[in-house]
Design a protein around this motif. Structure first.
Motif, PDB file in Angstrom:
ATOM      1  N   LYS A  80       0.820  -1.218   0.000  1.00 34.18           N
ATOM      2  CA  LYS A  80       0.000   0.000   0.000  1.00 34.18           C
ATOM      3  C   LYS A  80       0.851   1.264   0.000  1.00 34.18           C
ATOM      4  O   LYS A  80       0.398   2.309  -0.460  1.00 34.18           O
ATOM      5  CB  LYS A  80      -0.940  -0.007   1.205  1.00 34.18           C
ATOM      6  N   SER A  81       2.085   1.164   0.498  1.00 30.12           N
ATOM      7  CA  SER A  81       2.933   2.352   0.528  1.00 30.12           C
ATOM      8  C   SER A  81       3.790   2.496  -0.730  1.00 30.12           C
ATOM      9  O   SER A  81       4.381   3.546  -0.943  1.00 30.12           O
ATOM     10  CB  SER A  81       3.827   2.333   1.767  1.00 30.12           C
ATOM     11  N   PHE A  82       3.842   1.466  -1.570  1.00 30.60           N
ATOM     12  CA  PHE A  82       4.607   1.540  -2.817  1.00 30.60           C
ATOM     13  C   PHE A  82       3.720   2.089  -3.929  1.00 30.60           C
ATOM     14  O   PHE A  82       2.507   1.842  -3.948  1.00 30.60           O
ATOM     15  CB  PHE A  82       5.111   0.157  -3.247  1.00 30.60           C
ATOM     16  N   PRO A  83       4.323   2.784  -4.879  1.00 28.27           N
ATOM     17  CA  PRO A  83       3.546   3.238  -6.038  1.00 28.27           C
ATOM     18  C   PRO A  83       3.139   2.032  -6.901  1.00 28.27           C
ATOM     19  O   PRO A  83       3.808   0.993  -6.890  1.00 28.27           O
ATOM     20  CB  PRO A  83       4.507   4.164  -6.787  1.00 28.27           C
TER      21      PRO A  83
END
Length: 169
Positions: A80-83
């Motif tokens: 969820k925190s990665f593009p």
């Protein structure tokens, strides 16, 4: 082109899963007959041979389906925190790594099968040729490797993740 390739791959994956299902039914049948036989003092002769060889077909028969339906273990702590682009690159690389692993499994089993043919190896009690099961395992591993490579190609070219579509087909 990719859609027709995916259709053929899905057909082979379904066939592989059907063979794995038949192996599961055979496994349950052998175990059931063996357990009932043991209760009456007459276990099924060669049940260990059958159980071992059928288990190979059961496990590897369902491996391509497991990948196709997204059943492999995935750690998504940072997803969820990665593009989205990085997540897609990770998915492509993991599919390619899986394909390499299954290709090496297929190669190792193929080499082992050549030895089994040369030495005429068979199971302990029933004397079933081991090479038949090794060829089956090799075929299932190749199918899984090709399925993983196709998934990586689809993710790379179209961004389509087929694992999310399996239950809708």
């Amino acid at each position: 082109m990719l859609n027709s390739l995916r259709t053929v791959a899905d057909g082979l994956i379904r066939l592989s899963a059907a063979i794995g299902t038949l192996a599961l039914l055979a496994e349950v049948g052998v175990i059931l007959v063996d357990v009932i036989g043991r209760a009456f003092g007459h276990p099924l002769f060669g049940s260990q041979d059958l159980i071992t060889m059928i288990m190979v077909m059961l496990v590897f028969g369902g491996m391509a389906l497991c990948d196709r339906s997204g059943g492999h273990i995935a750690v998504d702590l940072f997803q969820k925190s990665f593009p989205p682009l990085l997540n897609r690159v990770i998915d492509v690389l993991s599919a390619l790594l899986g394909a390499v692993i299954f290709a090496f499994i297929a190669w190792a089993i193929w080499e082992s099968a050549k030895l089994s043919v040369m030495l005429n190896l068979s199971t302990n009690l029933l004397r079933l040729p081991k090479v038949w099961f090794q060829w089956g395992l090799c075929g299932f591993a190749v199918l899984t490797a090709l399925g993983l490579m196709l998934r990586a190609l689809e993710l790379t070219i179209s961004g389509r993740d087929v694992r999310t579509e399996w239950n809708n087909t």
